[in-house]
Design a protein around this motif. Structure first.
Motif, PDB file in Angstrom:
ATOM      1  N   VAL A 143      12.639 -22.451  57.449  1.00 35.30           N
ATOM      2  CA  VAL A 143      12.771 -21.054  57.027  1.00 35.30           C
ATOM      3  C   VAL A 143      12.234 -20.129  58.104  1.00 35.30           C
ATOM      4  CG1 VAL A 143      12.031 -19.346  55.326  1.00 35.30           C
ATOM      5  CG2 VAL A 143      12.618 -21.656  54.583  1.00 35.30           C
ATOM      6  N   GLU A 144      11.108 -20.531  58.701  1.00 32.48           N
ATOM      7  CA  GLU A 144      10.454 -19.696  59.708  1.00 32.48           C
ATOM      8  C   GLU A 144      11.278 -19.567  60.989  1.00 32.48           C
ATOM      9  OE1 GLU A 144       7.380 -21.598  57.078  1.00 32.48           O
ATOM     10  OE2 GLU A 144       9.206 -22.239  58.095  1.00 32.48           O
ATOM     11  N   GLN A 145      12.254 -20.438  61.172  1.00 30.59           N
ATOM     12  CA  GLN A 145      13.060 -20.424  62.393  1.00 30.59           C
ATOM     13  C   GLN A 145      14.344 -19.612  62.257  1.00 30.59           C
ATOM     14  OE1 GLN A 145      13.487 -24.716  62.709  1.00 30.59           O
ATOM     15  NE2 GLN A 145      11.999 -24.802  64.377  1.00 30.59           N
ATOM     16  N   VAL A 146      14.641 -19.155  61.060  1.00 28.11           N
ATOM     17  CA  VAL A 146      15.887 -18.418  60.842  1.00 28.11           C
ATOM     18  C   VAL A 146      15.782 -17.030  61.465  1.00 28.11           C
ATOM     19  CG1 VAL A 146      17.495 -17.505  59.133  1.00 28.11           C
ATOM     20  CG2 VAL A 146      16.333 -19.677  58.712  1.00 28.11           C
ATOM     21  N   THR A 147      16.769 -16.670  62.251  1.00 30.36           N
ATOM     22  CA  THR A 147      16.813 -15.359  62.898  1.00 30.36           C
ATOM     23  C   THR A 147      18.113 -14.661  62.540  1.00 30.36           C
ATOM     24  OG1 THR A 147      17.900 -16.225  64.890  1.00 30.36           O
ATOM     25  CG2 THR A 147      15.470 -16.247  64.840  1.00 30.36           C
ATOM     26  N   TRP A 148      18.157 -13.374  62.794  1.00 29.10           N
ATOM     27  CA  TRP A 148      19.400 -12.652  62.516  1.00 29.10           C
ATOM     28  C   TRP A 148      20.521 -13.152  63.419  1.00 29.10           C
ATOM     29  CZ3 TRP A 148      22.325  -9.852  65.907  1.00 29.10           C
ATOM     30  CH2 TRP A 148      21.740  -9.453  67.110  1.00 29.10           C
ATOM     31  N   GLN A 149      20.163 -13.589  64.642  1.00 25.79           N
ATOM     32  CA  GLN A 149      21.183 -14.127  65.541  1.00 25.79           C
ATOM     33  C   GLN A 149      21.780 -15.415  64.975  1.00 25.79           C
ATOM     34  OE1 GLN A 149      18.084 -13.206  66.454  1.00 25.79           O
ATOM     35  NE2 GLN A 149      18.033 -12.312  68.522  1.00 25.79           N
ATOM     36  N   GLY A 150      20.918 -16.257  64.383  1.00 28.75           N
ATOM     37  CA  GLY A 150      21.412 -17.493  63.782  1.00 28.75           C
ATOM     38  C   GLY A 150      22.311 -17.227  62.594  1.00 28.75           C
ATOM     39  N   LEU A 173      22.306 -15.977  51.388  1.00 30.35           N
ATOM     40  CA  LEU A 173      21.247 -16.063  52.397  1.00 30.35           C
ATOM     41  C   LEU A 173      20.212 -14.958  52.204  1.00 30.35           C
ATOM     42  CD1 LEU A 173      23.183 -17.020  55.654  1.00 30.35           C
ATOM     43  CD2 LEU A 173      21.255 -18.260  54.658  1.00 30.35           C
ATOM     44  N   ARG A 174      20.669 -13.767  51.893  1.00 28.36           N
ATOM     45  CA  ARG A 174      19.739 -12.659  51.665  1.00 28.36           C
ATOM     46  C   ARG A 174      18.804 -12.962  50.498  1.00 28.36           C
ATOM     47  NH1 ARG A 174      23.803  -7.415  52.199  1.00 28.36           N
ATOM     48  NH2 ARG A 174      23.746  -7.240  54.482  1.00 28.36           N
ATOM     49  N   LEU A 186       7.815 -15.503  54.831  1.00 28.71           N
ATOM     50  CA  LEU A 186       8.320 -14.570  55.834  1.00 28.71           C
ATOM     51  C   LEU A 186       7.761 -13.181  55.565  1.00 28.71           C
ATOM     52  CD1 LEU A 186      12.123 -15.564  55.907  1.00 28.71           C
ATOM     53  CD2 LEU A 186      10.351 -16.285  57.510  1.00 28.71           C
ATOM     54  N   THR A 187       7.685 -12.392  56.607  1.00 26.95           N
ATOM     55  CA  THR A 187       7.260 -10.998  56.440  1.00 26.95           C
ATOM     56  C   THR A 187       8.460 -10.066  56.353  1.00 26.95           C
ATOM     57  OG1 THR A 187       7.066 -10.788  58.850  1.00 26.95           O
ATOM     58  CG2 THR A 187       5.067 -11.359  57.621  1.00 26.95           C
ATOM     59  N   VAL A 188       9.560 -10.458  56.986  1.00 27.94           N
ATOM     60  CA  VAL A 188      10.794  -9.668  56.924  1.00 27.94           C
ATOM     61  C   VAL A 188      11.955 -10.608  56.635  1.00 27.94           C
ATOM     62  CG1 VAL A 188      10.011  -7.842  58.469  1.00 27.94           C
ATOM     63  CG2 VAL A 188      11.136  -9.855  59.420  1.00 27.94           C
ATOM     64  N   ASN A 189      13.009 -10.057  56.076  1.00 31.23           N
ATOM     65  CA  ASN A 189      14.198 -10.836  55.742  1.00 31.23           C
ATOM     66  C   ASN A 189      15.228 -10.675  56.855  1.00 31.23           C
ATOM     67  OD1 ASN A 189      16.536 -11.934  54.692  1.00 31.23           O
ATOM     68  ND2 ASN A 189      16.240 -11.081  52.651  1.00 31.23           N
ATOM     69  N   ASP A 193      18.810  -7.703  58.331  1.00 32.60           N
ATOM     70  CA  ASP A 193      18.806  -6.981  59.603  1.00 32.60           C
ATOM     71  C   ASP A 193      20.129  -6.233  59.769  1.00 32.60           C
ATOM     72  OD1 ASP A 193      19.118  -6.510  62.563  1.00 32.60           O
ATOM     73  OD2 ASP A 193      17.155  -7.492  62.578  1.00 32.60           O
ATOM     74  N   LYS A 194      20.050  -4.986  60.176  1.00 37.74           N
ATOM     75  CA  LYS A 194      21.251  -4.156  60.293  1.00 37.74           C
ATOM     76  C   LYS A 194      22.193  -4.635  61.388  1.00 37.74           C
ATOM     77  CE  LYS A 194      19.184   0.036  58.381  1.00 37.74           C
ATOM     78  NZ  LYS A 194      18.868   1.468  58.606  1.00 37.74           N
ATOM     79  N   ARG A 195      21.695  -5.494  62.258  1.00 41.16           N
ATOM     80  CA  ARG A 195      22.552  -6.014  63.324  1.00 41.16           C
ATOM     81  C   ARG A 195      23.468  -7.131  62.838  1.00 41.16           C
ATOM     82  NH1 ARG A 195      17.617  -6.761  67.470  1.00 41.16           N
ATOM     83  NH2 ARG A 195      16.657  -7.274  65.454  1.00 41.16           N
ATOM     84  N   VAL A 196      23.205  -7.662  61.648  1.00 38.27           N
ATOM     85  CA  VAL A 196      24.078  -8.687  61.072  1.00 38.27           C
ATOM     86  C   VAL A 196      25.321  -7.999  60.514  1.00 38.27           C
ATOM     87  CG1 VAL A 196      24.325 -10.444  59.292  1.00 38.27           C
ATOM     88  CG2 VAL A 196      22.153 -10.202  60.499  1.00 38.27           C
ATOM     89  N   ILE A 197      26.475  -8.391  61.001  1.00 37.27           N
ATOM     90  CA  ILE A 197      27.720  -7.754  60.573  1.00 37.27           C
ATOM     91  C   ILE A 197      28.740  -8.809  60.163  1.00 37.27           C
ATOM     92  CG2 ILE A 197      27.393  -5.722  62.030  1.00 37.27           C
ATOM     93  CD1 ILE A 197      29.425  -6.948  63.983  1.00 37.27           C
ATOM     94  N   ILE A 198      29.652  -8.403  59.310  1.00 43.02           N
ATOM     95  CA  ILE A 198      30.795  -9.246  58.939  1.00 43.02           C
ATOM     96  C   ILE A 198      31.993  -8.693  59.692  1.00 43.02           C
ATOM     97  CG2 ILE A 198      32.274 -10.010  57.056  1.00 43.02           C
ATOM     98  CD1 ILE A 198      29.878  -9.732  55.205  1.00 43.02           C
ATOM     99  N   SER A 199      32.528  -9.490  60.584  1.00 39.68           N
ATOM    100  CA  SER A 199      33.536  -8.988  61.518  1.00 39.68           C
ATOM    101  C   SER A 199      34.908  -8.781  60.885  1.00 39.68           C
ATOM    102  CB  SER A 199      33.666  -9.947  62.707  1.00 39.68           C
ATOM    103  OG  SER A 199      34.007 -11.254  62.261  1.00 39.68           O
ATOM    104  N   GLN A 200      35.214  -9.553  59.827  1.00 41.69           N
ATOM    105  CA  GLN A 200      36.550  -9.444  59.248  1.00 41.69           C
ATOM    106  C   GLN A 200      36.744  -8.096  58.567  1.00 41.69           C
ATOM    107  OE1 GLN A 200      34.223 -11.826  58.657  1.00 41.69           O
ATOM    108  NE2 GLN A 200      35.174 -13.599  57.702  1.00 41.69           N
ATOM    109  N   LYS A 201      37.925  -7.573  58.691  1.00 39.20           N
ATOM    110  CA  LYS A 201      38.276  -6.366  57.964  1.00 39.20           C
ATOM    111  C   LYS A 201      38.753  -6.768  56.573  1.00 39.20           C
ATOM    112  CE  LYS A 201      39.607  -3.570  61.962  1.00 39.20           C
ATOM    113  NZ  LYS A 201      40.703  -2.781  62.595  1.00 39.20           N
ATOM    114  N   ALA A 202      38.454  -5.925  55.608  1.00 43.82           N
ATOM    115  CA  ALA A 202      38.876  -6.223  54.240  1.00 43.82           C
ATOM    116  C   ALA A 202      40.401  -6.247  54.169  1.00 43.82           C
ATOM    117  CB  ALA A 202      38.323  -5.171  53.283  1.00 43.82           C
ATOM    118  N   LYS A 203      40.917  -7.326  53.602  1.00 45.32           N
ATOM    119  CA  LYS A 203      42.366  -7.457  53.477  1.00 45.32           C
ATOM    120  C   LYS A 203      42.818  -6.973  52.108  1.00 45.32           C
ATOM    121  CE  LYS A 203      42.846 -11.384  56.632  1.00 45.32           C
ATOM    122  NZ  LYS A 203      43.310 -12.788  56.770  1.00 45.32           N
ATOM    123  N   LYS A 204      43.721  -6.039  52.125  1.00 49.47           N
ATOM    124  CA  LYS A 204      44.246  -5.530  50.875  1.00 49.47           C
ATOM    125  C   LYS A 204      45.316  -6.478  50.356  1.00 49.47           C
ATOM    126  CE  LYS A 204      46.310  -1.433  48.776  1.00 49.47           C
ATOM    127  NZ  LYS A 204      46.858  -0.084  49.028  1.00 49.47           N
TER     128      LYS A 204
END
Length: 399
Positions: A143-150, A173-174, A186-189, A193-204
């Motif tokens: 758990v302590e090794q999880v990063t936003w990059q991962g 995950l959140r 953990l002290t932060v989740n 992190d705002k840098r975590v993004i979902i790249s796919q666009k929503a498909k209608k």
């Protein structure tokens, strides 16, 4: 003085996280001097051929007036050795940092969630699938090794899937990592992190084009198996959800009045169909029988049992349903439109008519919240739905 080998053995676990060890030591020992004025450096150890096979790092340290030269293959090794010497000189015992396996934490969180919150069979199945993907990717990670990059790398791995699927994985995950924050692990989740993004666009999810829709409705009588024909007729001409169509019984149809009573739905536990009440009160409703639907169902009408069934005594299992829809696609639906896309088409037809109020359409489709402004309309009665059914029939005929 304590034997050096015993001392090192005693503190092996304490050295697993050098950064934390160093931080604690530096707080307790402000007398530690910086590196000696001599910078130290790197040198190669020749192999049998006289070539340098590995670069060593050598650094000088002064601790309480004593000089120590520390050699290692990396800065990490040098730092770890420095921590050992420092603890030996000062007799400081640093408690080993406890780590927590992420996969075990996920299981702990999920068991608690199932025990204390009402989770349906379908939701549990969805969670199980996403959790398998998460645990497979993060296997062996603490758990302590999880990063936003991962986490971002994990989401990118599933970028070929829909945006909603990736979002569901991120939500899990959140929640798991927030559980770890609440436990003080953990002290932060990092999943927030705002840098975590979902790249796919929503498909209608597009509705079936009206021209193709009319053509398929016109060909529906050619579908060979009765259960397949009934399945297509119900989803294409009423906009029923898949589970509602599979749960419909012949006794729910009032031929004299021209209505269908929708009061239950099918969900799946594995391949086994399970009858449940609709998830909202809006799901219980009355739907008009349009002429095209009557024409398709009357020749195969029975007095009891499930409309879409092999023997009438139970709804189709998930595998049987999948095969039934595949047969429908092979015979009249070459573009493989889904039942939900037909539902969108029915909604579009209802919305396109100025003679059908939005509130009536909302009731016919079983929407619990069509739109905020729809609440100004009066409550729909069965007669309003019947009028809408007649209008719906005329729209199809005139298209």
């Amino acid at each position: 003085m304590q034997d050096n080998s015993n001392f090192l053995a005693e503190h092996t676990k304490a050295l697993q996280n050098t950064t934390d060890v160093m931080a604690e030591l530096l707080k307790k020992l402000p007398i530690i001097e910086n590196l000696d004025s001599r910078k130290g450096g790197e040198y190669g150890c020749p192999n049998n051929d006289g070539e340098a096979k590995m670069k060593k790092i050598r650094r000088p340290y002064n601790i309480n007036g004593k000089r120590f030269w520390i050699t290692g293959n990396s800065e990490q090794e040098v730092s770890e050795e420095f921590a050992k010497i420092l603890m030996k000189e000062k007799g400081i015992s640093v408690k080993a940092q406890q780590t927590h396996d992420l996969c075990e934490k996920i299981d702990e969180w999920f068991e608690f969630k199932k025990a204390h919150k009402k989770i349906g069979i379908q939701t549990t199945r969805s969670y199980d699938k996403h959790i398998r993907d998460i645990k497979s990717h993060f296997d062996g990670i603490k758990v302590e090794q999880v990063t936003w990059q991962g986490i971002q790398a994990f989401l990118d791995k599933f970028s070929h899937q829909s945006r909603s699927t990736s979002y569901q994985k991120l939500v899990i995950l959140r929640q798991v990592l927030q559980w770890a924050v609440s436990d003080g692990i953990l002290t932060v989740n990092p999943a927030k992190d705002k840098r975590v993004i979902i790249s796919q666009k929503a498909k209608k999810r597009e509705a079936v084009p009206l021209k193709e829709y009319i053509a398929m409705v016109g060909m529906a009588h050619t579908i060979k198996l009765h259960r397949d024909r009934a399945l297509f007729a119900l989803v294409a001409l009423t906009g029923m959800r898949r589970g509602e169509a599979l749960a419909l019984r012949w006794q729910d149809i009032d031929w004299a009045r021209g209505t269908i009573s929708i009061s239950q739905t099918v969900i799946y536990d594995g391949d086994k169909p399970v009858i449940k009440e609709p998830k909202s009160d809006a799901g219980v409703r009355t739907y008009p029988i349009v002429d095209q639907l009557r024409d398709l169902l009357t020749p195969i009408m029975k007095h009891f049992g499930y409309v879409v069934s092999v023997d009438g005594f139970k709804p189709l299992g998930e595998t049987a349903y999948t095969r039934a829809w595949q047969r429908v696609c092979k015979q009249i639906n070459p573009n493989k439109y889904t039942p939900h896309q037909f539902r969108h088409t029915v909604a579009s037809i209802l919305a396109s008519s100025p003679l059908i109020s939005p509130k009536t359409a909302q009731t016919m489709l079983g929407h619990s919240d069509f739109a905020t402004t729809m609440n100004v309309y009066a409550k729909t009665e069965i007669e309003s739905a019947l009028d809408a059914g007649r209008i719906f029939t005329e729209i199809i005929k005139s298209s």
